[in-house]
Design a protein around this motif. Structure first.
Motif, PDB file in Angstrom:
ATOM      1  N   ASN A 103       0.807  -1.201  -0.056  1.00 33.92           N
ATOM      2  CA  ASN A 103      -0.057   0.060  -0.193  1.00 33.92           C
ATOM      3  C   ASN A 103       0.827   1.485   0.023  1.00 33.92           C
ATOM      4  O   ASN A 103       1.939   1.255   0.387  1.00 33.92           O
ATOM      5  N   SER A 104       0.141   2.275  -0.454  1.00 31.66           N
ATOM      6  CA  SER A 104       1.031   3.622  -0.419  1.00 31.66           C
ATOM      7  C   SER A 104       1.281   4.083   1.165  1.00 31.66           C
ATOM      8  O   SER A 104       0.796   3.551   2.016  1.00 31.66           O
ATOM      9  N   ILE A 105       2.322   4.950   1.154  1.00 29.24           N
ATOM     10  CA  ILE A 105       2.652   5.598   2.607  1.00 29.24           C
ATOM     11  C   ILE A 105       2.256   6.896   2.713  1.00 29.24           C
ATOM     12  O   ILE A 105       2.875   7.611   1.869  1.00 29.24           O
ATOM     13  N   MET A 106       1.712   7.203   3.769  1.00 27.03           N
ATOM     14  CA  MET A 106       1.411   8.655   3.903  1.00 27.03           C
ATOM     15  C   MET A 106       2.358   9.229   4.948  1.00 27.03           C
ATOM     16  O   MET A 106       3.043   8.688   5.892  1.00 27.03           O
ATOM     17  N   LEU A 107       2.724  10.444   4.618  1.00 27.40           N
ATOM     18  CA  LEU A 107       3.840  11.255   5.140  1.00 27.40           C
ATOM     19  C   LEU A 107       3.014  12.689   5.687  1.00 27.40           C
ATOM     20  O   LEU A 107       2.470  13.340   4.695  1.00 27.40           O
ATOM     21  N   ASN A 108       3.408  13.091   6.649  1.00 26.12           N
ATOM     22  CA  ASN A 108       2.985  14.429   7.188  1.00 26.12           C
ATOM     23  C   ASN A 108       4.114  15.416   7.057  1.00 26.12           C
ATOM     24  O   ASN A 108       5.261  15.351   7.319  1.00 26.12           O
ATOM     25  N   GLN A 109       3.464  16.715   6.581  1.00 23.72           N
ATOM     26  CA  GLN A 109       4.611  17.462   6.497  1.00 23.72           C
ATOM     27  C   GLN A 109       5.261  18.339   7.842  1.00 23.72           C
ATOM     28  O   GLN A 109       4.385  18.637   8.589  1.00 23.72           O
ATOM     29  N   ARG A 110       6.452  18.216   7.884  1.00 26.61           N
ATOM     30  CA  ARG A 110       7.054  18.610   8.931  1.00 26.61           C
ATOM     31  C   ARG A 110       7.383  20.168   8.858  1.00 26.61           C
ATOM     32  O   ARG A 110       7.439  21.108   9.805  1.00 26.61           O
ATOM     33  N   ASN A 111       7.868  20.575   7.832  1.00 24.52           N
ATOM     34  CA  ASN A 111       8.274  21.925   7.322  1.00 24.52           C
ATOM     35  C   ASN A 111       7.959  22.091   5.901  1.00 24.52           C
ATOM     36  O   ASN A 111       7.552  21.305   5.174  1.00 24.52           O
ATOM     37  N   ALA A 112       8.505  23.346   5.362  1.00 22.89           N
ATOM     38  CA  ALA A 112       8.488  23.682   4.024  1.00 22.89           C
ATOM     39  C   ALA A 112       8.954  22.537   2.985  1.00 22.89           C
ATOM     40  O   ALA A 112       8.439  22.325   1.842  1.00 22.89           O
ATOM     41  N   THR A 113      10.014  21.909   3.406  1.00 24.20           N
ATOM     42  CA  THR A 113      10.487  20.938   2.509  1.00 24.20           C
ATOM     43  C   THR A 113      10.749  19.598   3.218  1.00 24.20           C
ATOM     44  O   THR A 113      11.423  18.490   2.399  1.00 24.20           O
ATOM     45  N   THR A 114      10.094  19.245   4.277  1.00 25.79           N
ATOM     46  CA  THR A 114      10.170  17.827   4.681  1.00 25.79           C
ATOM     47  C   THR A 114       9.054  17.147   5.013  1.00 25.79           C
ATOM     48  O   THR A 114       8.144  17.868   5.552  1.00 25.79           O
ATOM     49  N   TYR A 115       8.879  15.958   4.595  1.00 24.66           N
ATOM     50  CA  TYR A 115       7.490  15.123   5.128  1.00 24.66           C
ATOM     51  C   TYR A 115       8.085  13.799   5.563  1.00 24.66           C
ATOM     52  O   TYR A 115       9.087  13.264   5.243  1.00 24.66           O
ATOM     53  N   THR A 116       7.207  13.529   6.657  1.00 25.36           N
ATOM     54  CA  THR A 116       7.955  12.355   7.452  1.00 25.36           C
ATOM     55  C   THR A 116       6.355  11.523   8.279  1.00 25.36           C
ATOM     56  O   THR A 116       5.589  12.128   8.466  1.00 25.36           O
ATOM     57  N   ASN A 117       7.002  10.294   8.384  1.00 31.11           N
ATOM     58  CA  ASN A 117       5.835   9.386   9.237  1.00 31.11           C
ATOM     59  C   ASN A 117       6.785   9.015  10.304  1.00 31.11           C
ATOM     60  O   ASN A 117       6.145   8.085  10.993  1.00 31.11           O
ATOM     61  N   GLY A 118       7.995   9.299  10.652  1.00 28.96           N
ATOM     62  CA  GLY A 118       8.755   8.733  11.715  1.00 28.96           C
ATOM     63  C   GLY A 118       9.683   7.583  11.122  1.00 28.96           C
ATOM     64  O   GLY A 118      10.938   7.206  11.576  1.00 28.96           O
ATOM     65  N   ARG A 119       9.283   6.717  10.032  1.00 33.70           N
ATOM     66  CA  ARG A 119      10.218   5.947   9.483  1.00 33.70           C
ATOM     67  C   ARG A 119      10.534   6.296   8.197  1.00 33.70           C
ATOM     68  O   ARG A 119      11.932   6.161   7.756  1.00 33.70           O
ATOM     69  N   PHE A 120       9.753   6.831   7.101  1.00 28.63           N
ATOM     70  CA  PHE A 120      10.201   7.197   6.023  1.00 28.63           C
ATOM     71  C   PHE A 120      10.117   8.594   5.955  1.00 28.63           C
ATOM     72  O   PHE A 120       9.320   9.496   6.732  1.00 28.63           O
ATOM     73  N   THR A 121      11.212   9.382   5.315  1.00 26.35           N
ATOM     74  CA  THR A 121      11.079  10.919   5.366  1.00 26.35           C
ATOM     75  C   THR A 121      11.735  11.430   3.891  1.00 26.35           C
ATOM     76  O   THR A 121      12.256  10.862   3.092  1.00 26.35           O
ATOM     77  N   LEU A 122      10.666  12.244   3.310  1.00 27.88           N
ATOM     78  CA  LEU A 122      10.826  12.817   2.129  1.00 27.88           C
ATOM     79  C   LEU A 122      11.279  14.366   2.385  1.00 27.88           C
ATOM     80  O   LEU A 122      10.591  14.883   2.903  1.00 27.88           O
ATOM     81  N   VAL A 123      12.363  14.877   1.595  1.00 25.53           N
ATOM     82  CA  VAL A 123      13.114  15.984   1.610  1.00 25.53           C
ATOM     83  C   VAL A 123      13.304  16.485   0.371  1.00 25.53           C
ATOM     84  O   VAL A 123      13.864  15.796  -0.671  1.00 25.53           O
ATOM     85  N   GLN A 124      12.926  17.711   0.051  1.00 25.05           N
ATOM     86  CA  GLN A 124      13.222  18.518  -1.045  1.00 25.05           C
ATOM     87  C   GLN A 124      14.273  19.520  -0.922  1.00 25.05           C
ATOM     88  O   GLN A 124      14.526  20.233  -0.070  1.00 25.05           O
ATOM     89  N   ASP A 125      15.366  19.106  -1.595  1.00 28.13           N
ATOM     90  CA  ASP A 125      16.707  19.859  -1.450  1.00 28.13           C
ATOM     91  C   ASP A 125      17.081  20.143  -2.986  1.00 28.13           C
ATOM     92  O   ASP A 125      17.063  19.406  -3.725  1.00 28.13           O
ATOM     93  N   SER A 126      17.164  21.883  -3.179  1.00 25.49           N
ATOM     94  CA  SER A 126      17.636  22.109  -4.529  1.00 25.49           C
ATOM     95  C   SER A 126      16.830  21.580  -5.549  1.00 25.49           C
ATOM     96  O   SER A 126      16.883  21.290  -6.516  1.00 25.49           O
TER      97      SER A 126
END
Length: 143
Positions: A103-126
């Motif tokens: 199944n897909s994994i949902m992440l919550n926004q931590r700040n303008a460039t970071t989403y996480t669920n504690g296990r997975f982290t999605l970061v936008q850099d450059s």
């Protein structure tokens, strides 16, 4: 004269017996085979056409058409795999589709460039997204 007639009779018997066995074997297997395109998930998404359920959009989507492609950073594997992300900044959420998860994994926004669920982290850099699992980078967008 008897020999050609006997051969003709044998030929007719042989060919008709072959046809009847083909018909009965194909009919017997038809009941056990699923119809092509009948592989829908619990949300009604047609899996064989590449559709999967999006929790973020509440509809069946094709992540490879609507998502942002992230490519594997582990090049030691024999094949290339990709992950796909959908980002909805208005809902402060991101959805991740990776081949390792059913199944897909949902992440919550931590700040303008970071989403996480504690296990997975999605970061936008450059302007480039990177997906990590427990601080190990797995996938990255190619620009």
């Amino acid at each position: 004269m008897k020999t050609p007639m006997s051969l003709l009779l044998l030929f007719v018997i042989f060919t008709s017996s072959c046809q009847s066995s083909k018909v009965s074997s194909s009919n017997a297997g038809a009941d056990s085979l699923a119809a092509v395109g009948a592989d829908k998930d619990k949300h009604g998404c047609l899996l064989s056409a590449g559709y999967t359920w999006s929790q973020l959009r509440s509809e069946c989507i094709r992540p490879f058409e609507q998502g942002i492609a992230l490519h594997t950073l582990n090049t030691s594997s024999a094949y290339q795999t990709s992950a796909y992300i959908l980002v909805d900044s208005s809902k402060n959420e991101a959805e991740v589709f990776i081949p390792e998860e059913q199944n897909s994994i949902m992440l919550n926004q931590r700040n303008a460039t970071t989403y996480t669920n504690g296990r997975f982290t999605l970061v936008q850099d450059s302007n480039c997204w990177t997906l990590s699992l427990n601080k190990t980078a797995l996938y990255q967008e190619k620009k």
